[in-house]
Design a protein around this motif. Structure first.
Motif, mmCIF file in Angstrom:
data_model
loop_
_atom_site.group_PDB
_atom_site.id
_atom_site.type_symbol
_atom_site.label_atom_id
_atom_site.label_comp_id
_atom_site.label_asym_id
_atom_site.label_seq_id
_atom_site.Cartn_x
_atom_site.Cartn_y
_atom_site.Cartn_z
ATOM 1 N N ALA A 1 2.190 8.860 8.634
ATOM 2 C CA ALA A 1 3.099 8.306 9.643
ATOM 3 C C ALA A 1 2.809 6.832 9.918
ATOM 4 C CB ALA A 1 2.997 9.116 10.931
ATOM 5 N N THR A 2 1.538 6.481 10.100
ATOM 6 C CA THR A 2 1.192 5.097 10.447
ATOM 7 C C THR A 2 0.130 4.514 9.535
ATOM 8 O OG1 THR A 2 -0.421 5.886 12.065
ATOM 9 C CG2 THR A 2 1.794 5.408 12.866
ATOM 10 N N ALA A 3 -0.745 5.339 8.974
ATOM 11 C CA ALA A 3 -1.803 4.865 8.082
ATOM 12 C C ALA A 3 -1.237 4.673 6.672
ATOM 13 C CB ALA A 3 -2.958 5.857 8.072
ATOM 14 N N VAL A 4 -2.085 4.208 5.749
ATOM 15 C CA VAL A 4 -1.699 4.062 4.344
ATOM 16 C C VAL A 4 -2.828 4.601 3.472
ATOM 17 C CG1 VAL A 4 -0.255 2.030 4.763
ATOM 18 C CG2 VAL A 4 -2.682 1.720 4.156
ATOM 19 N N LEU A 5 -2.489 4.906 2.240
ATOM 20 C CA LEU A 5 -3.500 5.198 1.228
ATOM 21 C C LEU A 5 -3.772 3.903 0.489
ATOM 22 C CD1 LEU A 5 -2.140 8.635 -0.015
ATOM 23 C CD2 LEU A 5 -4.125 8.232 1.456
ATOM 24 N N GLU B 1 0.851 -1.185 0.000
ATOM 25 C CA GLU B 1 0.000 0.000 0.000
ATOM 26 C C GLU B 1 0.890 1.238 0.000
ATOM 27 O OE1 GLU B 1 -2.893 -0.858 -0.513
ATOM 28 O OE2 GLU B 1 -3.181 -2.800 0.460
ATOM 29 N N ALA B 2 0.287 2.392 -0.277
ATOM 30 C CA ALA B 2 1.049 3.634 -0.383
ATOM 31 C C ALA B 2 1.158 4.322 0.970
ATOM 32 C CB ALA B 2 0.394 4.565 -1.387
ATOM 33 N N ALA B 3 2.368 4.738 1.305
ATOM 34 C CA ALA B 3 2.583 5.518 2.526
ATOM 35 C C ALA B 3 2.620 7.012 2.240
ATOM 36 C CB ALA B 3 3.886 5.086 3.200
ATOM 37 N N SER B 4 2.420 7.399 0.967
ATOM 38 C CA SER B 4 2.425 8.827 0.638
ATOM 39 C C SER B 4 1.710 9.051 -0.687
ATOM 40 C CB SER B 4 3.856 9.374 0.544
ATOM 41 O OG SER B 4 4.531 8.838 -0.586
ATOM 42 N N ALA B 5 1.414 10.317 -0.965
ATOM 43 C CA ALA B 5 0.930 10.758 -2.278
ATOM 44 C C ALA B 5 1.923 11.808 -2.776
ATOM 45 C CB ALA B 5 -0.471 11.355 -2.183
ATOM 46 N N THR B 6 2.283 11.707 -4.056
ATOM 47 C CA THR B 6 3.289 12.597 -4.632
ATOM 48 C C THR B 6 2.672 13.436 -5.737
ATOM 49 O OG1 THR B 6 5.103 11.089 -4.103
ATOM 50 C CG2 THR B 6 5.498 12.671 -5.873
ATOM 51 N N VAL B 7 2.991 14.744 -5.735
ATOM 52 C CA VAL B 7 2.512 15.677 -6.755
ATOM 53 C C VAL B 7 3.687 16.045 -7.653
ATOM 54 C CG1 VAL B 7 1.424 17.913 -7.205
ATOM 55 C CG2 VAL B 7 0.766 16.586 -5.185
ATOM 56 N N ILE B 8 3.474 15.966 -8.976
ATOM 57 C CA ILE B 8 4.522 16.200 -9.960
ATOM 58 C C ILE B 8 4.078 17.309 -10.902
ATOM 59 C CG2 ILE B 8 5.831 15.165 -11.867
ATOM 60 C CD1 ILE B 8 5.355 12.439 -10.424
ATOM 61 N N GLY B 9 4.932 18.284 -11.117
ATOM 62 C CA GLY B 9 4.662 19.357 -12.062
ATOM 63 C C GLY B 9 5.051 18.946 -13.475
ATOM 64 N N ILE B 10 4.276 19.439 -14.472
ATOM 65 C CA ILE B 10 4.523 19.109 -15.877
ATOM 66 C C ILE B 10 4.678 20.412 -16.644
ATOM 67 C CG2 ILE B 10 3.686 17.842 -17.896
ATOM 68 C CD1 ILE B 10 1.682 16.466 -15.935
ATOM 69 N N ALA C 1 -6.119 2.432 8.329
ATOM 70 C CA ALA C 1 -5.237 2.196 9.464
ATOM 71 C C ALA C 1 -5.788 1.024 10.260
ATOM 72 C CB ALA C 1 -5.133 3.433 10.351
ATOM 73 N N PRO C 2 -4.921 0.177 10.823
ATOM 74 C CA PRO C 2 -5.409 -1.009 11.535
ATOM 75 C C PRO C 2 -6.358 -0.697 12.678
ATOM 76 C CG PRO C 2 -3.043 -1.139 11.155
ATOM 77 C CD PRO C 2 -3.463 0.240 10.769
ATOM 78 N N ASP C 3 -6.123 0.413 13.395
ATOM 79 C CA ASP C 3 -6.931 0.714 14.577
ATOM 80 C C ASP C 3 -8.204 1.490 14.259
ATOM 81 O OD1 ASP C 3 -5.442 2.870 13.773
ATOM 82 O OD2 ASP C 3 -5.121 3.665 15.794
ATOM 83 N N ALA C 4 -8.261 2.156 13.093
ATOM 84 C CA ALA C 4 -9.390 3.040 12.800
ATOM 85 C C ALA C 4 -10.228 2.594 11.609
ATOM 86 C CB ALA C 4 -8.879 4.457 12.553
ATOM 87 N N GLY C 5 -9.748 1.653 10.823
ATOM 88 C CA GLY C 5 -10.475 1.270 9.620
ATOM 89 C C GLY C 5 -10.198 2.236 8.478
ATOM 90 N N ALA C 6 -11.108 2.276 7.525
ATOM 91 C CA ALA C 6 -10.911 3.058 6.303
ATOM 92 C C ALA C 6 -11.804 4.289 6.292
ATOM 93 C CB ALA C 6 -11.204 2.204 5.072
ATOM 94 N N ALA C 7 -11.264 5.378 5.701
ATOM 95 C CA ALA C 7 -12.008 6.619 5.566
ATOM 96 C C ALA C 7 -11.695 7.237 4.216
ATOM 97 C CB ALA C 7 -11.638 7.595 6.686
ATOM 98 N N ARG D 1 -16.635 9.046 10.719
ATOM 99 C CA ARG D 1 -16.514 7.753 11.399
ATOM 100 C C ARG D 1 -16.053 6.735 10.376
ATOM 101 N NH1 ARG D 1 -20.969 10.225 13.434
ATOM 102 N NH2 ARG D 1 -22.339 9.296 11.853
ATOM 103 N N PRO D 2 -14.754 6.419 10.328
ATOM 104 C CA PRO D 2 -14.241 5.471 9.334
ATOM 105 C C PRO D 2 -14.920 4.110 9.479
ATOM 106 C CG PRO D 2 -12.447 6.689 10.358
ATOM 107 C CD PRO D 2 -13.689 6.993 11.138
ATOM 108 N N GLY D 3 -14.343 3.190 10.187
ATOM 109 C CA GLY D 3 -15.004 1.948 10.558
ATOM 110 C C GLY D 3 -15.142 0.908 9.467
ATOM 111 N N SER D 4 -15.045 1.266 8.189
ATOM 112 C CA SER D 4 -15.192 0.287 7.122
ATOM 113 C C SER D 4 -13.944 -0.577 7.028
ATOM 114 C CB SER D 4 -15.410 0.986 5.772
ATOM 115 O OG SER D 4 -16.501 1.872 5.826
#
Length: 447
Positions: free
Chosen positions: A251-255, A228-237, A279-285, A304-307
């Motif tokens: 820091a701890t969650a993923v995209l 899974e992705a630990a970051s999102a990157t923006v690139i200029g063109i 995130a393992p403790d919060a679910g998906a949002a 409320r994530p939870g999914s």
């Protein structure tokens, strides 16, 4: 009461290929990743045609007037003619391209439509004028992704943005003669990341967004692997090449996503980045990231994530009051829940829900099996999404805070490919293209 308002689609056509405007040129439609089709149809008045497939079709795009391109599970590229007389095979190229990367419609010379794909060997594959050619562009491309066309000022053809096998995002130029990488950014992209484009900073030029920094710290495995992705990157063109503009780290969650959806979530706002954060403790949002002072910052998320997971389909004005709704499917242990979200302050609040839908198959990299389009022609988009059984498609419209079903169709087998909505036959009406496990279909609107 609903008031007339146009669909919110791509707002950044300056540098984009004309093919993006004319057809369903990518597996997710437009370069923004926002799966919204322009135009109207006449569903459930339709004329349906299908062609049986021994090997299921995994990806399908609309290349041009009455022409489709599809890639099957084995990596065979199919070119098909789609008319009111039916579907016929015009050409096939056996097991040469990666089955994990969709075809992309590209203008190779003077706006003549062709296709860009990645071969099983990581080489760039171009189809045009009835010929398929393979190129070493200077580095191997990721076989789990696909090239994204982009048009730079003054050019008569497209360039390509692609994810390289080493995780860099590269710009490939000179498509009509000798395609070659001319610029690269060390983005550390996911190997199966999809690059999307939108004008995030309001300067009239689009930025590319890619999910990056692969990690196994939350290896859910829903999207083809445990990375899974630990970051999102923006690139200029720019005409001078690619530049790394910003990186948004977690820091701890993923995209937990492959396709960052770039779309406005307010009536007059610029596009934001919409993705699933897990995130393992919060679910998906659902999280919305906006460009502020040279960086991506979170501006809204579901309260409320939870999914177990959440799949963002797209964002547009669904309800008629001018404010865009974010449409997503929340994946719960009991099944998928179709959800409409609307921004309120720094939150994305649920305004409508309907259980019993599955816009994604666990373990698949295909996140493009649902879309937003006014296929019934009443002036307001429906979300077209598979039912939980995945052997039927349903179209639901948001009306007075609830989902209302407008039409549905039962399939011969489970949905296999992405969905595409475009004017296939040139009559000015939206048509629907997709494949189940046994058949490739075109549903033509009928006046």
């Amino acid at each position: 009461m609903r008031r007339s308002a146009p669909l919110i689609t791509c707002l950044f056509l300056l540098l984009l290929s004309p093919a993006f405007v004319l057809a369903w040129a990518l597996s997710f439609g437009h370069a923004s990743g926002n799966r919204v089709a322009s135009g109207r149809g006449t569903f459930p008045r339709w004329q349906a045609f299908g062609i049986a497939t021994e090997v299921p079709m995994r990806w399908v795009v609309v290349v041009d007037h009455e022409r489709l391109a599809a890639v099957d599970r084995d990596g065979t590229l199919w070119i098909l003619e789609a008319t009111r007389a039916g579907l016929t095979v015009a050409a096939r190229y056996g097991e040469i391209v990666s089955p994990d990367g969709p075809p992309a419609v590209v203008a190779i010379d003077d706006d003549a439509p062709g296709l860009a794909l990645v071969g099983k060997d990581g080489r760039l594959v171009l189809w045009s004028d009835g010929a398929l050619r393979s190129y070493d562009v200077g580095a191997a491309l990721s076989r789990l992704s696909f090239p994204l066309p982009v048009r730079l000022p003054g050019q008569r053809w497209d360039d390509l943005l692609a994810v390289a096998a080493d995780g860099a995002v590269v710009l490939i130029a000179r498509l009509p003669s000798a395609p070659r990488i001319v610029s690269r950014v060390e983005a550390r992209a996911l190997p199966d990341a999809r690059v999307t484009l939108a004008d995030l900073d309001g300067d009239g030029l689009p930025e590319a967004v890619v999910l990056s920094d692969p990690t196994e710290r939350f290896g859910h495995g829903l999207l083809g692997d445990r990375l899974e992705a630990a970051s999102a990157t923006v690139i200029g063109i720019t005409p001078f090449g690619l530049t790394l503009r910003a990186r948004y780290p977690l820091a701890t969650a993923v995209l937990e996503d492959l396709v960052p959806v770039l779309a406005p979530i307010s009536e007059s706002g610029r596009p934001v980045v919409l993705a699933a954060r897990s995130a393992p403790d919060a679910g998906a949002a659902v999280v919305a990231l906006a460009w502020r002072d040279g960086a991506l910052v979170p501006v809204a998320e579901t309260a409320r994530p939870g999914s177990d997971w959440v799949h963002v389909i797209g964002a547009t004005n669904m309800g008629g009051d001018g404010t865009p709704e974010v449409v997503a499917v929340r994946v719960l242990p009991v099944g998928g829940v179709l959800t409409a979200l609307r921004r309120k302050g720094n939150g994305l609040e649920v305004i409508a829900q309907a259980p019993g839908f599955a816009s994604h198959s666990a373990g698949s990299r295909n996140e493009d099996q649902a879309l937003l389009a006014d296929l019934d022609g009443n002036g307001w988009p429906e979300v077209i999404v598979p039912r939980q059984s995945r052997v039927a498609l349903a179209a639901l419209e948001l009306d007075a805070g609830r989902w209302v079903e407008r039409w549905s169709v039962t399939l011969r087998g489970p949905i296999e490919s992405n969905l595409g909505a475009a004017d296939v036959d040139g009559d000015g009406l939206l048509d629907l293209v997709f494949a189940d496990r046994h058949t490739l279909y075109v549903f033509f609107s009928v006046r």
